[in-house]
Design an enzyme around this catalytic site. Structure first.
Site, short mmCIF file in Angstrom:
data_model
loop_
_atom_site.label_atom_id
_atom_site.label_comp_id
_atom_site.label_asym_id
_atom_site.label_seq_id
_atom_site.Cartn_x
_atom_site.Cartn_y
_atom_site.Cartn_z
N VAL A 690 0.92 -1.46 0.06
CA VAL A 690 0.09 0.17 0.12
C VAL A 690 1.00 1.16 0.08
O VAL A 690 0.34 2.27 -0.13
CB VAL A 690 -0.96 -0.10 1.32
CG1 VAL A 690 -1.91 -1.05 1.13
CG2 VAL A 690 -0.27 -0.35 2.47
N GLY A 691 1.87 1.08 0.32
CA GLY A 691 3.04 2.23 0.04
C GLY A 691 4.45 1.94 0.28
O GLY A 691 4.86 1.01 0.91
N GLY A 693 7.86 4.02 1.86
CA GLY A 693 8.45 5.19 2.45
C GLY A 693 9.84 5.25 2.77
O GLY A 693 10.67 4.47 1.67
N PHE A 695 12.07 4.40 4.91
CA PHE A 695 12.79 3.34 5.49
C PHE A 695 12.32 2.11 5.15
O PHE A 695 12.72 0.94 5.69
CB PHE A 695 13.01 3.59 6.70
CG PHE A 695 13.74 5.05 7.40
CD1 PHE A 695 13.22 5.95 7.84
CD2 PHE A 695 15.08 4.95 7.07
CE1 PHE A 695 13.76 7.12 8.06
CE2 PHE A 695 15.93 6.10 7.25
CZ PHE A 695 15.18 7.18 7.80
N GLY A 696 11.44 1.94 4.47
CA GLY A 696 10.91 0.73 4.15
C GLY A 696 9.53 0.65 3.42
O GLY A 696 8.86 1.72 2.81
N VAL A 698 5.17 -0.66 3.34
CA VAL A 698 4.03 -0.96 4.24
C VAL A 698 3.03 -1.91 3.25
O VAL A 698 2.66 -1.58 2.02
CB VAL A 698 3.14 0.59 4.30
CG1 VAL A 698 2.11 0.09 5.34
CG2 VAL A 698 4.12 1.41 5.06
N ASP A 817 8.10 15.17 11.26
CA ASP A 817 7.72 14.63 9.73
C ASP A 817 6.51 14.69 9.63
O ASP A 817 5.70 13.80 9.02
CB ASP A 817 8.24 13.06 9.58
CG ASP A 817 8.47 13.28 8.11
OD1 ASP A 817 8.64 14.21 7.01
OD2 ASP A 817 8.64 11.87 7.62
#
Length: 987
Positions: A690-691, A693, A695-696, A698, A817
């Site tokens: 689903v996404g 980012g 650092f990783g 999701v 953030d």
């Protein structure tokens, strides 16, 4: 035949002067074009210079009067020849990529009225960016620009004093020097600016007395010198000094004397503020002449009034001020009673604050006529009698404060009519009777305080299940009876619960275990019996303070209480507890636990000086049970024990190779392994992605024994900083529970099927995805746009989350953030702030990073476009940094434009773009889909109301995203203003 041509001398002089302008322009072109051959092509000998592009000449003298070169591709410097255009009135050099210094010859332009040089890269001793963001002192030679009409140096980093030469600019109409670091006295020479309409010196460090010469400024309309250290008094003839005055702000100074009664003659006055000074004496009875008055603030540590019965007589005159919207009289010495005519105050009155005065008597029944009130605070007075039923007519109230008075009688059932109420404070009175069941209609309540009264009866059932948004609930020090209703399980966001000092009984209900956000639970001095429930340790992982003292509890102390990481105060005194006292966790700190008054406790840390536990307490059934267990163990035999031990050791050894212990975040009971997460996400399939980012990745998934969908954030440990991000997020989220934070179910630190390190965090799934999706991805959001009301609600939710992080946690948490992709929306479009991978924990108060989180000047903390300027300069993280990012988020929701939009370059950014447009037509910058109400309903009332709300929203975003941290709005003030917008939208 010889012919003589006679040329007038004046014509020769005019020609020579015109030639001067032409040569000046040609010399300027050489500097401006910066080697670009096609720049300013019309500037050549084939045309008269008055016909050149961007040049306008005066008709009489044919001299250059206007030069507007804005928004062109130039990029050079300004040459000294600019100073030869001596007839120049308007110079606009906006956004032409200029660099270098501005030549001092510009000081020759005596006729110059408008100077606009923003969006360039200029430097030196003349302010840049429309005279903004200049660092240094104010140049004295501004005084030579005799035709200048406006000088705006507000919101910079200016230091030093105000030069007296500014008093030479006789044409000046607007002087704005607010929000700087100017010091010294106000120059006497400013009193010579006879054309001045606006004087704004707010929020500096100015001192000394207000020079009497300022009272010669008869054209002044806005007089703002608030937020300084000015002293002295006001003249008795204010109406003669400032006959055109509209706005008068001198709050937060050291000005003294009696109230200036002559203001009653200032018939144009709209805003009047003298709060936080040292005024005294009575208020005149002639204020009713101010028929345009909207804002009247004389509160906060003045000494107005004499504590006498006639002190509030002036309110009768204020009933003639039909436009009055804000009335603040708090923290003064007003005595007397609230007059019945208070109900005749303006129908537009929205804020009424008369708290912290020695006012007595009753609340007039006619107060219910003030139906536009959104804020009413009469707390900390000496009011008595019953609370009138008419209070229920104030259906727009968002905050009602009647605490610390002498009210008696019951809480009126009409309180249930206040369906917009989010804050209700009635503590510290003499209220009697039961809690009205009608209060369940106040479904937006977040803070309810009815403590320290004489309330009795059971806590009503079928009431608190409707108040799911409650965050704090204070009902202590009453005479409430019965049990705690099971419906308290609906209070998922409850953080503080005070029920102590009542007559409650029964066992502590297991339903309280559903209040996962609880940080403070006080149940002492009641009649609870039974054991200390285990759910206190297994479910309420966020508990910081727990008090069960002075009840009838009888059990051992559950050792599981050791695991409450954030528990720093535990009071179990004066019960009938027995058995061994644990030694870990909170029990290791003798100053944090209170156990006196329990006769059969033993063990614990040495400082407690309890007897050793040679045997268990003398409870027959407990000793009998232990004896049976000992016999059973002896019968088993050594061989069987060895075999079991061997199996356990083998199992644990094999499990540790595949799935070492995964520490929970203490937020819940869910424990997962790598294998379970692998299965839940179909092997981390791309179809579940689903996404992605920083650092990783999701993934969405579902666990076998967990009914709701989950999302799994899998850290890419090959990315630099990913492991640190994992630890930061775990550390930040470990002790946090709030309705507007993404709920963390657990975390997993293990190895994958290839033997590689694996780290993941499991969150509750948010069905409506991120705010970013709704702002920009029409396909993903089903082509449905967020309404302005929804955006305001989201802004309020995120503000509540930041308020909690910054002010309501043991260690201040800085998110670092805040941006749309980190704001997630649930089924009801309630916003939840997530992704704490960059979060910092602050020790020692605001502005001081912990030793392990000291920020580095080489690392930008956040996302480009949302990072506050001080971070880019190597400054430490702070709550003010989050406020900046939040401000950008608000402006992004308003405009539908990312801060990295291509239209923002060089010195133009989203903040400056919105700041420029607030005072113009706000509809020019708002997201196009927010203009739908104007297309569908063209009534002027709806249009003006919505437009005003949009402008207020923009002002909050701009105030939050100011360059300097000290100038940014406080998050609690943000919440108040957003709630006011929401209230206004619902009208």
């Amino acid at each position: 035949m010889l012919v003589y041509y006679c040329i007038p001398i004046a014509t020769v002089a005019l020609s020579l002067s015109s030639e001067t302008d032409k040569l000046a322009l040609l010399a300027l072109k050489v500097k401006l074009k910066n080697g670009v051959p096609d720049s300013l092509p019309s500037w050549n000998e084939s045309l008269h210079f008055c016909e050149w592009q961007s040049v306008i000449c005066g008709r009489r003298h044919m001299r250059v009067s206007v030069l507007h070169l804005e928004n062109q591709i130039l990029g050079g410097t300004l040459g000294p020849s600019l100073g030869n255009l001596t007839f120049l009135r308007v110079l606009n050099l906006t956004n032409i990529n200029l660099h270098g210094e501005i030549p001092r010859q510009i000081g020759r332009l005596k006729r110059l009225q408008v100077l606009v040089i923003n969006k360039n890269k200029l430097q030196g001793n003349i302010p840049i960016e429309q005279l903004h963001k200049y660092r240094g002192t104010i140049p004295t030679w501004f005084g030579s620009m005799k035709k200048l009409t406006e000088l705006n140096l507000a919101t910079n980093n200016l230091v030093g004093t105000i030069p007296s030469s500014l008093g030479n600019i006789s044409s000046l109409q607007y002087l704005r020097l607010a929000y700087n670091h100017l010091q010294g006295t106000i120059p006497y020479s400013l009193g010579r600016l006879s054309n001045l309409k606006t004087l704004n010196l707010d929020s500096n460090n100015l001192s000394g007395k207000i020079p009497p010469s300022l009272y010669n400024l008869s054209n002044i309309q806005v007089f703002d010198i608030g937020g300084n250290k000015l002293s002295g008094s006001l003249p008795s003839n204010m109406h003669l000094a400032f006959p055109n005055l509209k706005k008068f702000y001198i709050g937060s100074n050291q000005i003294s004397g009696t109230f200036p009664s002559s203001i009653s003659n200032l018939t144009e006055l709209v805003d009047f503020e003298i709060c936080l000074n040292a005024f005294n004496g009575p208020i005149p009875l002639t204020l009713g002449r101010l028929n345009k008055l909207e804002w009247f603030n004389i509160g906060d540590n003045n000494n107005l009034g004499r504590g006498e019965t006639s002190d509030l007589n002036f309110l009768s005159s204020l009933t003639n001020c039909t436009q009055l919207s804000y009335l603040f009289l708090y923290r003064n010495n007003f005595g007397g009673e609230l007059p019945d005519l208070i109900g005749n105050l303006s129908i537009h009155l929205s804020y009424l604050g008369i708290f912290n005065n020695p006012i007595h008597g009753v609340i007039p029944d006619r107060i219910g006529q003030l139906i536009s009130l959104t804020y009413l605070n009469l707390g900390n007075n000496f009011l008595e009698g019953t609370i009138p039923n008419s209070i229920g007519n104030l259906k727009n109230l968002g905050s009602l404060n009647l605490q610390s008075n002498k009210f008696n009688g019951s809480i009126p059932a009409s309180i249930g009519n206040l369906t917009m109420l989010s804050q209700l404070y009635m503590a510290g009175n003499k209220l009697e009777g039961s809690i009205p069941i009608s209060i369940r209609n106040c479904t937006r309540l977040q803070e309810l305080s009815i403590a320290d009264n004489k309330l009795s009866g059971d806590i009503p059932n079928q009431t608190f299940s409707y108040l799911e948004g409650l965050i704090t609930l204070f009902m202590s020090s009453n005479s409430l009876t019965g049990t705690i209703p099971s419906e308290f399980s609906s209070l998922k966001h409850l953080s503080v619960l005070y029920l102590h000092s009542n007559k409650l009984s029964g066992e502590i209900p297991k339903e309280l275990g559903a209040c996962l956000s609880l940080t403070e639970l006080y149940l002492e001095r009641n009649f609870f019996h039974g054991s200390i429930p285990l759910f206190l340790a297994s479910s309420l992982k966020s508990l910081e303070s727990l008090s069960l003292s002075s009840n009838n509890l009888s059990s051992i102390i559950p050792r599981e209480l050791e695991n409450l990481t954030f528990l720093n105060t535990l009071d179990l005194s004066f019960n009938s507890l027995y058995g061994e006292v644990p030694t870990g966790g909170v029990f290791s700190n003798v100053s944090a636990i209170f156990l006196n008054g329990n006769k059969n406790l033993c063990g614990g840390i040495p400082q407690l000086k309890l007897p050793p536990c040679f045997e268990l307490p003398s409870k027959k059934h407990y000793k009998k049970h232990l004896k049976k267990k000992l016999i059973f163990i002896s019968v088993i035999g050594a061989g069987l024990i060895s075999f079991i031990a061997f199996i356990i050791v083998k199992f644990l050894t094999r499990k540790s190779k595949r799935s070492p212990y995964s520490p929970s975040l203490q937020n819940g009971n869910l424990r997962v392994t790598y294998g379970e997460l692998h299965e839940a996400t179909n092997g981390f399939s791309s179809s579940n992605l689903v996404g992605i980012g920083s650092f990783g990745s999701v993934y969405k998934g579902s666990l076998l024994h967990f009914e709701r969908p989950i999302v799994v954030k899998v850290l890419n440990l090959q990315t630099r900083g990913a492991a640190k991000s994992f630890m930061a997020e775990c550390k930040a989220l470990a002790n946090m529970k709030h309705r507007n934070l993404v709920k963390v179910l657990t975390c997993c630190s293990s190895v994958d099927y290839n033997g590689e390190d694996f780290k993941a965090i499991v969150f509750e799934f948010m069905s409506n995805g991120s705010l970013e999706k709704w702002l920009y991805d029409s396909e993903a959001s089903g082509n449905h746009n967020l309404s302005f009301t929804q955006r305001v609600d989201i802004a309020i939710d995120v503000a509540h989350a930041l308020d909690y992080l910054h002010n309501d946690t043991e260690q201040t948490v800085v998110h670092c953030d805040v941006k749309p992709s980190n704001v997630l929306l649930d089924d009801d479009f309630v916003a939840h702030l997530g992704d704490f991978g960059l979060a910092r924990l602050i020790h020692g108060g605001i502005g001081h990073s912990s030793n392990d989180q000291v920020s580095s000047s080489t690392v930008i903390k956040g996302t480009i476009g949302y990072v506050p300027p001080e971070y880019g300069a190597g400054g430490p993280v702070s709550p003010e940094g989050d406020i900046y990012s939040y401000g950008i988020l608000l402006l992004e929701m308003l405009t539908g434009k990312r801060p990295t939009n291509n239209m923002f370059y060089e010195n133009l950014c989203l903040h400056k773009f919105c700041k420029m447009k607030i005072s113009e037509d706000i509809l020019d910058i708002v997201d196009s889909c927010l203009l739908i109400p104007f297309a569908e309903d063209q009534t002027r009332v709806v249009e003006n109301n919505t437009k005003q709300c949009l402008m207020m929203f923009a002002e909050i975003g701009v105030a939050c995203s100011e360059e300097f941290p000290s100038q940014r709005m406080l998050i609690k003030d943000v919440i108040v203003k957003l709630l006011a917008i929401k209230q206004k939208l619902s009208c």
